[in-house]
Design a protein around this motif. Structure first.
Motif, PDB file in Angstrom:
ATOM      1  N   UNK A   1      -2.565  -3.956 -12.621  1.00 38.85           N
ATOM      2  CA  UNK A   1      -2.012  -3.142 -11.983  1.00 38.85           C
ATOM      3  C   UNK A   1      -1.356  -3.593 -10.592  1.00 38.85           C
ATOM      4  N   UNK A   2      -0.499  -2.871  -9.942  1.00 43.83           N
ATOM      5  CA  UNK A   2       0.169  -3.169  -8.639  1.00 43.83           C
ATOM      6  C   UNK A   2      -0.876  -2.710  -7.670  1.00 43.83           C
ATOM      7  N   UNK A   3      -0.968  -3.101  -6.406  1.00 44.12           N
ATOM      8  CA  UNK A   3      -1.605  -2.545  -5.250  1.00 44.12           C
ATOM      9  C   UNK A   3      -1.036  -1.183  -4.917  1.00 44.12           C
ATOM     10  N   UNK A   4      -2.039  -0.325  -4.235  1.00 43.64           N
ATOM     11  CA  UNK A   4      -1.771   0.832  -4.099  1.00 43.64           C
ATOM     12  C   UNK A   4      -0.532   1.002  -3.115  1.00 43.64           C
ATOM     13  N   UNK A   5       0.269   2.165  -2.967  1.00 41.44           N
ATOM     14  CA  UNK A   5       1.344   2.269  -2.067  1.00 41.44           C
ATOM     15  C   UNK A   5       0.827   3.076  -0.913  1.00 41.44           C
ATOM     16  N   UNK A   6      -0.145   3.924  -0.949  1.00 42.41           N
ATOM     17  CA  UNK A   6      -0.857   4.479   0.384  1.00 42.41           C
ATOM     18  C   UNK A   6      -2.111   5.093  -0.076  1.00 42.41           C
ATOM     19  N   UNK A   7      -2.765   5.450   1.010  1.00 38.05           N
ATOM     20  CA  UNK A   7      -4.097   5.760   1.267  1.00 38.05           C
ATOM     21  C   UNK A   7      -4.355   7.156   2.154  1.00 38.05           C
ATOM     22  N   UNK A   8      -4.879   7.953   1.783  1.00 31.40           N
ATOM     23  CA  UNK A   8      -5.347   9.230   2.497  1.00 31.40           C
ATOM     24  C   UNK A   8      -6.808   8.669   3.129  1.00 31.40           C
ATOM     25  N   UNK A   9      -6.631   8.207   4.645  1.00 31.62           N
ATOM     26  CA  UNK A   9      -7.904   7.664   5.335  1.00 31.62           C
ATOM     27  C   UNK A   9      -8.842   8.501   5.525  1.00 31.62           C
ATOM     28  N   UNK A  10      -8.601   9.721   5.676  1.00 32.72           N
ATOM     29  CA  UNK A  10      -9.544  10.955   6.272  1.00 32.72           C
ATOM     30  C   UNK A  10      -8.708  11.983   7.081  1.00 32.72           C
ATOM     31  N   UNK A  11      -9.506  12.752   7.896  1.00 27.81           N
ATOM     32  CA  UNK A  11     -10.901  12.532   8.276  1.00 27.81           C
ATOM     33  C   UNK A  11     -11.459  13.456   6.974  1.00 27.81           C
ATOM     34  N   UNK A  12     -12.854  13.369   6.849  1.00 22.18           N
ATOM     35  CA  UNK A  12     -13.808  13.942   6.250  1.00 22.18           C
ATOM     36  C   UNK A  12     -14.004  15.535   6.633  1.00 22.18           C
ATOM     37  N   UNK A  13     -13.784  16.410   5.635  1.00 22.34           N
ATOM     38  CA  UNK A  13     -13.893  17.788   5.754  1.00 22.34           C
ATOM     39  C   UNK A  13     -12.877  18.256   6.756  1.00 22.34           C
ATOM     40  N   UNK A  14     -11.725  17.806   6.494  1.00 19.25           N
ATOM     41  CA  UNK A  14     -10.166  18.240   6.989  1.00 19.25           C
ATOM     42  C   UNK A  14      -9.298  18.530   6.203  1.00 19.25           C
ATOM     43  N   UNK A  15      -9.640  18.358   4.556  1.00 15.19           N
ATOM     44  CA  UNK A  15      -8.626  18.851   3.673  1.00 15.19           C
ATOM     45  C   UNK A  15      -7.998  17.678   2.875  1.00 15.19           C
ATOM     46  N   UNK A  16      -8.834  16.710   2.802  1.00 14.52           N
ATOM     47  CA  UNK A  16      -8.438  15.518   1.927  1.00 14.52           C
ATOM     48  C   UNK A  16      -8.402  15.773   0.569  1.00 14.52           C
ATOM     49  N   UNK A  17      -9.121  16.865   0.132  1.00 15.58           N
ATOM     50  CA  UNK A  17      -9.246  17.289  -1.336  1.00 15.58           C
ATOM     51  C   UNK A  17      -8.193  18.001  -1.498  1.00 15.58           C
ATOM     52  N   UNK A  18      -7.631  18.948  -0.807  1.00 14.84           N
ATOM     53  CA  UNK A  18      -6.617  19.752  -0.965  1.00 14.84           C
ATOM     54  C   UNK A  18      -5.093  18.845  -1.035  1.00 14.84           C
ATOM     55  N   UNK A  19      -5.080  17.951  -0.186  1.00 11.51           N
ATOM     56  CA  UNK A  19      -3.889  17.284   0.003  1.00 11.51           C
ATOM     57  C   UNK A  19      -3.838  16.147  -1.330  1.00 11.51           C
ATOM     58  N   UNK A  20      -4.834  15.710  -1.559  1.00 12.63           N
ATOM     59  CA  UNK A  20      -4.888  14.881  -2.935  1.00 12.63           C
ATOM     60  C   UNK A  20      -4.791  15.918  -4.241  1.00 12.63           C
ATOM     61  N   UNK A  21      -5.042  16.861  -4.308  1.00  9.27           N
ATOM     62  CA  UNK A  21      -4.596  18.064  -5.531  1.00  9.27           C
ATOM     63  C   UNK A  21      -3.162  18.152  -5.375  1.00  9.27           C
ATOM     64  N   UNK A  22      -2.655  18.571  -4.134  1.00  7.60           N
ATOM     65  CA  UNK A  22      -1.232  18.671  -4.249  1.00  7.60           C
ATOM     66  C   UNK A  22      -0.400  17.558  -4.460  1.00  7.60           C
ATOM     67  N   UNK A  23      -0.909  16.305  -3.967  1.00  4.37           N
ATOM     68  CA  UNK A  23       0.009  15.018  -4.321  1.00  4.37           C
ATOM     69  C   UNK A  23      -0.167  14.646  -5.660  1.00  4.37           C
ATOM     70  N   UNK A  24      -1.400  14.998  -6.287  1.00  2.00           N
ATOM     71  CA  UNK A  24      -1.248  14.614  -7.639  1.00  2.00           C
ATOM     72  C   UNK A  24      -0.451  15.480  -8.575  1.00  2.00           C
TER      73      UNK A  24
END
Length: 254
Positions: A1-24
């Motif tokens: 597998x190739x290396x990742x293209x991007x990461x959501x670094x944070x911050x905790x309790x700021x909406x990372x789950x929502x952004x992940x949900x939308x991106x996927x």
């Protein structure tokens, strides 16, 4: 597998789950499953894993990969850990980084309420804030499961400028995008278009605007909130200089 293209670094309790949900939901994006890979904060990592070991570790989070061309993950604690930006740069210099931020007082309160609900915090909020520096100083195993650094870092995780400065020490600014949680909520389509453009993705994908992880009260008792907000003023001033984003509305909250 190739290396990742991007990461959501944070911050905790700021909406990372929502952004992940939308991106996927984007047809060209594959996000790690489960959401948080925790490679660079793994108790056994300590900066010692080889590139091939990291690649193999991440491969286990993408067994669902099909024809998607852009790979990402979201582990919010990465932003908070001082050593991680340098480790990310060494592993993948071309990595694009997304940081989503929220009013630091509301973030701290949400973090505290989560710790209380999980049985990992028994002090009242004001006292937990007072003893936080001591807890972190006494924390001899910061990456251990349920350590004070992971569970009781209510105020320190909201010092966003300090954390972004560490990222900018290792990555050029054009490889980092800062998003505000309130913009993702209130200007959903425009904010996602910014994210897609940053990642080099087509912006015409259909993304449902449903809510993720909604629930806890936004702010603590007024007196505690006011004092905590006052303590964030110097960091928010530095943050506005770093990002060119005005944070005056956060200072005017209750």
């Amino acid at each position: 597998m190739k290396k990742l293209d991007f990461m959501i670094l944070g911050a905790q309790k700021c909406g990372t789950s929502a952004l992940t949900h939308f991106l996927e939901q984007h047809p060209d994006v594959a996000m790690a499953r489960p959401k948080e890979a925790h490679a660079f904060d793994h108790e056994d990592y300590a900066g010692q894993w080889t590139d091939s070991s990291l690649d193999e570790y991440y491969g286990g989070y993408f067994s669902h990969l099909q024809s998607e061309t852009t790979l990402g993950e979201a582990t919010p604690i990465y932003l908070y850990l001082a050593d991680v930006p340098a480790q990310l740069r060494q592993w993948q210099p071309k990595l694009k980084l997304i940081v989503i931020l929220r009013d630091p007082v509301a973030r701290a309160w949400s973090h505290y309420r989560m710790a209380r609900a999980s049985g990992l915090e028994h002090l009242p909020f004001w006292l937990a804030l007072l003893v936080e520096p001591l807890r972190l100083w006494l924390n001899t195993a910061p990456l251990a499961r349920h350590s004070a650094l992971r569970e009781n870092s209510y105020r320190s995780r909201g010092l966003y400028a300090r954390q972004l400065e560490r990222v900018f020490a290792h990555f050029p600014r054009e490889q980092l995008l800062v998003v505000l949680s309130e913009h993702l909520e209130k200007n959903h389509d425009a904010t996602l278009c910014r994210v897609f453009d940053f990642l080099g993705l087509a912006a015409d994908a259909s993304i449902e605007q449903d809510r993720v992880n909604q629930g806890m009260p936004a702010l603590p008792p007024a007196a505690v909130a006011w004092l905590l907000r006052l303590s964030f003023v110097p960091d928010l001033w530095r943050l506005s200089k770093l990002t060119d984003i005005p944070f005056g509305t956060w200072l005017r909250q209750r």
